[in-house]
Design a protein around this motif. Structure first.
Motif, PDB file in Angstrom:
ATOM      1  N   ALA A 223       0.870  -1.141   0.056  1.00 31.99           N
ATOM      2  CA  ALA A 223      -0.061  -0.014   0.003  1.00 31.99           C
ATOM      3  C   ALA A 223       0.878   1.186  -0.156  1.00 31.99           C
ATOM      4  O   ALA A 223       0.356   2.266  -0.533  1.00 31.99           O
ATOM      5  N   ILE A 224       2.072   1.108   0.767  1.00 31.73           N
ATOM      6  CA  ILE A 224       2.809   2.378   0.699  1.00 31.73           C
ATOM      7  C   ILE A 224       4.186   2.298  -0.264  1.00 31.73           C
ATOM      8  O   ILE A 224       4.337   3.023  -0.925  1.00 31.73           O
ATOM      9  N   GLY A 225       4.700   1.313  -0.228  1.00 30.30           N
ATOM     10  CA  GLY A 225       6.131   1.098  -0.878  1.00 30.30           C
ATOM     11  C   GLY A 225       7.055   2.097  -0.465  1.00 30.30           C
ATOM     12  O   GLY A 225       7.075   2.737   0.715  1.00 30.30           O
ATOM     13  N   ASN A 226       8.020   2.525  -1.322  1.00 32.55           N
ATOM     14  CA  ASN A 226       8.996   3.436  -1.210  1.00 32.55           C
ATOM     15  C   ASN A 226       8.428   4.606  -1.344  1.00 32.55           C
ATOM     16  O   ASN A 226       7.884   4.844  -2.472  1.00 32.55           O
ATOM     17  N   PHE A 227       9.020   5.780  -0.786  1.00 33.79           N
ATOM     18  CA  PHE A 227       8.818   7.234  -1.022  1.00 33.79           C
ATOM     19  C   PHE A 227       9.429   7.700  -2.259  1.00 33.79           C
ATOM     20  O   PHE A 227      10.521   7.308  -2.408  1.00 33.79           O
ATOM     21  N   SER A 228       8.852   8.340  -3.078  1.00 31.11           N
ATOM     22  CA  SER A 228       9.435   8.926  -4.254  1.00 31.11           C
ATOM     23  C   SER A 228       9.799  10.265  -4.392  1.00 31.11           C
ATOM     24  O   SER A 228      10.353  11.161  -5.205  1.00 31.11           O
ATOM     25  N   ASP A 229       9.158  11.145  -3.308  1.00 34.61           N
ATOM     26  CA  ASP A 229       9.136  12.464  -3.265  1.00 34.61           C
ATOM     27  C   ASP A 229      10.225  12.884  -2.648  1.00 34.61           C
ATOM     28  O   ASP A 229      11.086  12.438  -1.960  1.00 34.61           O
ATOM     29  N   GLY A 230      10.594  14.073  -2.511  1.00 31.76           N
ATOM     30  CA  GLY A 230      11.635  15.000  -1.757  1.00 31.76           C
ATOM     31  C   GLY A 230      11.555  16.461  -1.499  1.00 31.76           C
ATOM     32  O   GLY A 230      10.282  16.946  -1.621  1.00 31.76           O
ATOM     33  N   ALA A 231      12.365  16.836  -0.788  1.00 33.19           N
ATOM     34  CA  ALA A 231      12.423  18.410  -0.305  1.00 33.19           C
ATOM     35  C   ALA A 231      13.666  18.948  -0.211  1.00 33.19           C
ATOM     36  O   ALA A 231      14.740  18.047   0.350  1.00 33.19           O
TER      37      ALA A 231
END
Length: 317
Positions: A223-231
């Motif tokens: 449902a979540i997996g790895n995050f692809s976003d950043g900041a």
């Protein structure tokens, strides 16, 4: 790491595996720091041998890059160095600590210990090679943690995210951070981050900002997996700015593994897996991010490129 994990016991195994991978990567950083301390003073040195036994020594981008073959001057400079046993540190033994070289001191903070890696630490120490002494860092405003991002900005050690609880039955990740100034010997709390809590993100200093990319939730699942976003975090203004992830090629996922700042461009490697009815395709995509424009570009692979790089070092060229 690519397997979806839901069972808490398997989650513990997954966390242990990722801690081991992170430790191997950080070992290369520690090696560079030790070489800089005992061989070439304050220069960061990376030594690699090719099949022809060439030795390439790269210093910081502001200094001249030297190359020597066989027993040239650069090799002689290395041979003139020697190892020294450091005095015992005033903090408990651990793995997964954030380790940076400030130009004067080696800073160590956080990490985990214990047979299951479930004892987390929020303390740290600094080693000064000029005096041969350690000093204990002041108490941090952060909770004990491992899997955190640790970046040296040129004046501060910035810590963000990571696990702050690890046990056989539960895990918890954070999205807060703090910065330590070794000159004033003080910590400050970072402004709240727009990123969700996570562990093991890619983190670099761009020259102006701390860039945080990707990472993982407390326990991997479909449902979540790895995050692809950043900041990016600006330590001068104490402000965060979100980074939209790039659009990968058709059928490719975004699972960020490693990244580095290469001049004005940030380079990041993403691992992808694409199952089909008859087989599973997998590979690595390389992306470049321009902080000035906020745009990503896909860098086409070259024949013979590494299938899954473990680490990358910028030589200045």
């Amino acid at each position: 790491d690519a397997l979806p994990i839901c069972n808490p016991d398997l989650g513990a195994l997954d966390a242990a595996i990722r801690r081991r991978r992170r430790e191997r990567r950080r070992a290369s950083i520690v090696t560079s720091v030790v070489v800089s301390l005992f061989v070439v003073a304050a220069l960061t040195v990376a030594v690699r041998r090719s099949a022809k036994h060439d030795v390439v020594i790269t210093s910081s981008p502001t200094t001249t890059t030297m190359k020597a073959t066989g027993t040239g001057g650069a090799v002689a400079e290395l041979e003139a160095g020697h190892w020294s046993v450091l005095p015992a540190a005033p903090i408990e033994a651990r793995i997964g600590a954030s380790v940076v070289w400030t130009g004067h001191e080696l800073l160590v903070w956080g990490g985990s210990s214990g047979s299951g890696g479930d004892v987390l630490h929020a303390d740290g120490a600094a080693y000064n090679p000029s005096t041969g002494r350690w000093r204990v860092l002041p108490p941090s405003p952060l909770s004990p943690r491992t899997g955190q991002a640790g970046v040296w900005t040129g004046s501060e050690l910035v810590i963000w995210g990571g696990y702050d609880h690890v046990s056989a039955s539960s895990f918890h990740v954070t999205n807060d951070g703090a910065a330590f100034d070794p000159v004033t010997n003080r910590w400050r709390v970072l402004a709240p981050s727009p990123l969700s809590p996570r562990t093991d993100p890619v983190a670099v200093w761009t020259g102006d900002e701390v860039l945080i990319l990707g990472g993982q939730p407390a326990v991997l699942n479909d449902a979540i997996g790895n995050f692809s976003d950043g900041a990016v975090y600006n330590p001068t203004s104490d402000q965060w700015t979100l980074i939209a992830p790039p659009t990968p090629p058709d059928g490719h996922s975004l699972t960020w593994r490693i990244g580095l700042q290469a001049g004005a461009e940030f380079l990041a490697w993403s691992e992808w897996v694409a199952p089909t009815p008859s087989r599973t395709d997998a590979g690595i995509d390389l992306f470049g991010y321009d902080e000035a424009t906020g745009r990503w570009r896909l860098i086409p692979p070259e024949p013979g490129s590494l299938p899954a790089p473990e680490d990358a070092i910028w030589t200045g060229a």
